[in-house]
Design a protein around this motif. Structure first.
Motif, PDB file in Angstrom:
ATOM      1  N   ALA A 118       0.822  -1.213   0.000  1.00 21.68           N
ATOM      2  CA  ALA A 118       0.000   0.000   0.000  1.00 21.68           C
ATOM      3  C   ALA A 118       0.852   1.257   0.000  1.00 21.68           C
ATOM      4  O   ALA A 118       0.523   2.246  -0.672  1.00 21.68           O
ATOM      5  CB  ALA A 118      -0.930  -0.007   1.211  1.00 21.68           C
ATOM      6  N   SER A 169      -3.931  -0.062  -3.725  1.00 19.55           N
ATOM      7  CA  SER A 169      -4.504   0.798  -2.690  1.00 19.55           C
ATOM      8  C   SER A 169      -5.091  -0.041  -1.560  1.00 19.55           C
ATOM      9  O   SER A 169      -5.370  -1.236  -1.715  1.00 19.55           O
ATOM     10  CB  SER A 169      -5.591   1.692  -3.288  1.00 19.55           C
ATOM     11  N   VAL A 170      -5.289   0.619  -0.431  1.00 18.32           N
ATOM     12  CA  VAL A 170      -5.877  -0.066   0.725  1.00 18.32           C
ATOM     13  C   VAL A 170      -7.310  -0.500   0.413  1.00 18.32           C
ATOM     14  O   VAL A 170      -7.744  -1.586   0.809  1.00 18.32           O
ATOM     15  CB  VAL A 170      -5.842   0.851   1.959  1.00 18.32           C
ATOM     16  N   ARG A 222      -8.875  -4.299   0.538  1.00 18.56           N
ATOM     17  CA  ARG A 222     -10.090  -4.699   1.253  1.00 18.56           C
ATOM     18  C   ARG A 222     -11.016  -5.499   0.338  1.00 18.56           C
ATOM     19  O   ARG A 222     -11.662  -6.454   0.777  1.00 18.56           O
ATOM     20  CB  ARG A 222     -10.803  -3.461   1.794  1.00 18.56           C
ATOM     21  N   LEU A 252      -4.308  -4.300   7.002  1.00 19.43           N
ATOM     22  CA  LEU A 252      -5.158  -3.255   6.403  1.00 19.43           C
ATOM     23  C   LEU A 252      -5.278  -2.055   7.339  1.00 19.43           C
ATOM     24  O   LEU A 252      -5.220  -0.903   6.891  1.00 19.43           O
ATOM     25  CB  LEU A 252      -6.548  -3.836   6.109  1.00 19.43           C
ATOM     26  N   ALA A 279      -1.851  -0.305   7.404  1.00 19.20           N
ATOM     27  CA  ALA A 279      -1.532   0.358   6.140  1.00 19.20           C
ATOM     28  C   ALA A 279      -2.173   1.732   6.057  1.00 19.20           C
ATOM     29  O   ALA A 279      -1.574   2.687   5.549  1.00 19.20           O
ATOM     30  CB  ALA A 279      -1.985  -0.515   4.972  1.00 19.20           C
ATOM     31  N   THR A 280      -3.390   1.844   6.550  1.00 13.97           N
ATOM     32  CA  THR A 280      -4.061   3.146   6.543  1.00 13.97           C
ATOM     33  C   THR A 280      -3.271   4.176   7.334  1.00 13.97           C
ATOM     34  O   THR A 280      -3.108   5.327   6.917  1.00 13.97           O
ATOM     35  CB  THR A 280      -5.477   3.011   7.127  1.00 13.97           C
TER      36      THR A 280
END
Length: 260
Positions: free
Chosen positions: A191, A197-198, A202, A242, A245-246
């Protein structure tokens, strides 16, 4: 006059010394890392000793063998070399923080400040996750797997595993679980460098669950206990990746990207 004249300025002038300096620094870092591993190996060889370390490693298996059964050595020199290998491995793992610090100190001067904010946490987290995978395998998975396997052994068979074969099995399992626990780090790196992308990660959650169970079925013994013990943590760690990563994508951007 010849058209091939020696230039007044050597384009390579001044480039040899920095390169040699980097090589010397790399040598010094490697020597320090090797010294740390050697010191840890010496300490472990003195106490608790190679034999005791192997007994600790074999404890989950021995606890599930029939009463009075011990492991065997089919190779003449195996009783000596196998415990030494275990001690070397334990010494390296004990010295791993020093080894990683030397690697970090070598590459850190060439990184930007925002890159340092990404690399150092990843180095620390990947190390801790690998150790967590090894510990989970030793303290939980081994006991369940050996108990499950022994429950299927015929009464007419006395299990007496070879110490070298057991070492190979343990190493494969440690590497498999240690690498599987690196899932959050892989997700964060993918990411952060912009490969995916995150939000897309997902969306791929269902595909990863299938991949996790396939990987667990391939790299673990053919029993349902070890497969579930590897696949389920991988799925949970994917969710952790996840979430992480954000955070990392937001806080490790370059100054220009952050301003935009």
């Amino acid at each position: 006059m010849s058209s091939f004249q020696k230039p007044d300025h050597d384009e390579l002038a001044g480039t040899e010394q920095p390169f040699v300096a980097h090589l010397l620094e790399l040598r010094d870092r490697l020597v320090r890392a090797l010294i740390a591993v050697a010191v840890c190996f010496g300490v472990l060889a003195f106490y608790p000793g190679p034999g005791h370390l192997y007994d600790l490693l074999a404890a989950p298996l021995v606890a599930n063998l029939p009463a009075g059964t011990t492991m065997i050595a089919t190779n003449v020199i195996a009783p000596f070399f196998v415990p030494i290998k275990i001690t070397m491995l334990a010494g390296f793992m004990l010295a791993l923080p020093v080894v990683l610090y030397q690697a970090w100190a070598f590459i850190a001067p060439g990184l930007y400040s925002h890159e340092k904010r990404l690399v150092m946490p990843l180095v620390i987290s990947s190390t801790l996750l690998f150790f967590a995978g090894v510990a989970f395998c030793y303290f939980f998975v081994f006991g369940q797997v050996f108990k499950f396997i022994q429950s299927f052994a015929p009464k007419s068979i006395t299990a007496a595993p070879d110490i070298e074969a057991y070492l190979g099995f343990v190493m494969n399992m440690f590497i498999a679980f240690g690498a599987a626990f690196e899932v959050p780090v892989v997700v964060v790196v993918l990411a952060r460098i912009g490969i995916v992308s995150v939000d897309k990660l997902r969306e791929w959650r269902g595909y990863f669950i299938v991949v996790a169970f396939v990987v667990a079925a391939v790299i673990t013994p053919p029993d349902i206990v070890s497969q579930l013990a590897l696949a389920i943590p991988m799925c949970l760690l994917y969710e952790l990746g996840l979430f992480a990563a954000t955070y990392f994508v937001r806080h490790t951007k370059a100054p220009d990207d952050a301003a935009d």
